[in-house]
Write a protein that holds these residues in place. Structure first.
Motif, PDB file in Angstrom:
ATOM      1  N   ASN A 177     -18.652 -59.173 -37.235  1.00 53.08           N
ATOM      2  CA  ASN A 177     -19.513 -58.465 -36.692  1.00 53.08           C
ATOM      3  C   ASN A 177     -19.780 -58.443 -35.109  1.00 53.08           C
ATOM      4  O   ASN A 177     -20.840 -59.116 -34.642  1.00 53.08           O
ATOM      5  CB  ASN A 177     -21.068 -59.086 -37.359  1.00 53.08           C
ATOM      6  CG  ASN A 177     -21.255 -58.559 -38.736  1.00 53.08           C
ATOM      7  OD1 ASN A 177     -20.546 -57.593 -39.173  1.00 53.08           O
ATOM      8  ND2 ASN A 177     -21.535 -59.593 -39.590  1.00 53.08           N
ATOM      9  N   ILE A 178     -18.880 -57.756 -34.410  1.00 51.60           N
ATOM     10  CA  ILE A 178     -18.847 -58.026 -32.962  1.00 51.60           C
ATOM     11  C   ILE A 178     -18.403 -56.554 -32.442  1.00 51.60           C
ATOM     12  O   ILE A 178     -18.163 -55.597 -33.201  1.00 51.60           O
ATOM     13  CB  ILE A 178     -17.792 -58.783 -32.458  1.00 51.60           C
ATOM     14  CG1 ILE A 178     -16.293 -58.207 -33.077  1.00 51.60           C
ATOM     15  CG2 ILE A 178     -17.796 -60.359 -32.962  1.00 51.60           C
ATOM     16  CD1 ILE A 178     -14.963 -59.015 -32.464  1.00 51.60           C
ATOM     17  N   ALA A 179     -18.907 -56.442 -31.236  1.00 51.64           N
ATOM     18  CA  ALA A 179     -18.761 -55.135 -30.489  1.00 51.64           C
ATOM     19  C   ALA A 179     -18.442 -55.517 -29.007  1.00 51.64           C
ATOM     20  O   ALA A 179     -18.911 -56.252 -28.531  1.00 51.64           O
ATOM     21  CB  ALA A 179     -19.896 -54.448 -30.396  1.00 51.64           C
ATOM     22  N   LEU A 180     -17.457 -54.787 -28.461  1.00 50.85           N
ATOM     23  CA  LEU A 180     -17.188 -54.802 -26.948  1.00 50.85           C
ATOM     24  C   LEU A 180     -18.126 -54.254 -26.295  1.00 50.85           C
ATOM     25  O   LEU A 180     -18.982 -53.021 -26.383  1.00 50.85           O
ATOM     26  CB  LEU A 180     -15.784 -54.309 -26.732  1.00 50.85           C
ATOM     27  CG  LEU A 180     -14.706 -54.871 -27.242  1.00 50.85           C
ATOM     28  CD1 LEU A 180     -13.298 -53.873 -26.613  1.00 50.85           C
ATOM     29  CD2 LEU A 180     -14.568 -56.314 -26.521  1.00 50.85           C
ATOM     30  N   GLY A 181     -18.660 -54.653 -25.090  1.00 53.02           N
ATOM     31  CA  GLY A 181     -19.938 -53.984 -24.208  1.00 53.02           C
ATOM     32  C   GLY A 181     -19.374 -54.034 -22.875  1.00 53.02           C
ATOM     33  O   GLY A 181     -18.664 -55.071 -22.242  1.00 53.02           O
TER      34      GLY A 181
END
Length: 207
Positions: free
Chosen positions: A198-202
């Protein structure tokens, strides 16, 4: 500004992306080898979602290849001139099954290999491969990193990304797709070593 898109593929990512596209007011066409499953997905998406016939000219100006990389080149090869003049969005990741490396040769990318198989008038934009499908489905504002060689194609994809409530982040020419695919591998490493999926690059823009 709404877009006209065709999604080739009937999997989890096609559903998540199609759902956000419909919510964003885009005209969405769903295409798959299994016409019955395509019809079911279009019905589930609702809105103006329709179905197309696999292998024929897609209705959308933007065609999203929501298929695994191993299938991508064979699919565009089968379509041939039916993709002429289209903007092709490659969302695939090219890491090996054990997620320890990329299957593409050094110095190239899946997106560049797809571009070689397309008619010259079609333009590839690499996008969405750094956003997990289940995270996309959460509906949160996320950064979408993308790369491509054609300015007009990138502008069209950028507008489409914004219609989804997401932030487009241009990283440069299509040669940068190699590093975007590497970033997909990096995310798998993070997920498998404590961060979870449950991760995202930002990107933080500091004033």
């Amino acid at each position: 500004m709404s877009s006209s898109i065709s999604i080739i593929g009937l999997g989890t990512y096609a559903r998540a992306l199609g759902s956000r596209a419909v919510e964003g007011g885009n005209a969405v066409e769903v295409i798959g080898r299994d016409a019955a499953k395509a019809k079911d997905l279009a019905a589930a998406l609702g809105g103006a979602a329709s179905t197309g016939t696999f292998g024929t000219v897609p209705a959308g100006d933007i065609v999203i290849l929501a298929v695994p990389y191993a299938s991508a080149v064979p699919v565009v090869t089968q379509y041939g001139d039916a993709l002429a003049g289209k903007v092709i969005v490659d969302i695939s990741n090219t890491f090996a099954a054990d997620a320890t490396g990329l299957v593409t040769p050094e110095g190239t990318s899946g997106a560049q290999e797809i571009a070689k198989a397309l008619p010259p008038s079609a333009h590839v934009v690499k996008a969405f491969n750094t956003v997990f499908g289940h995270v996309l489905a959460l509906g949160r504002p996320l950064d979408v990193l993308f790369a491509g060689d054609d300015a007009q194609a990138k502008a069209s994809v950028s507008e489409f990304i914004e219609s989804l409530g997401l932030r487009p982040r241009d990283v440069g020419g299509l040669e940068m797709a190699h590093w975007l695919e590497g970033a997909g591998l990096l995310m798998m490493g993070l997920a498998g070593h404590g961060a979870g999926f449950n991760i995202a690059l930002g990107v933080d823009v500091l004033s």
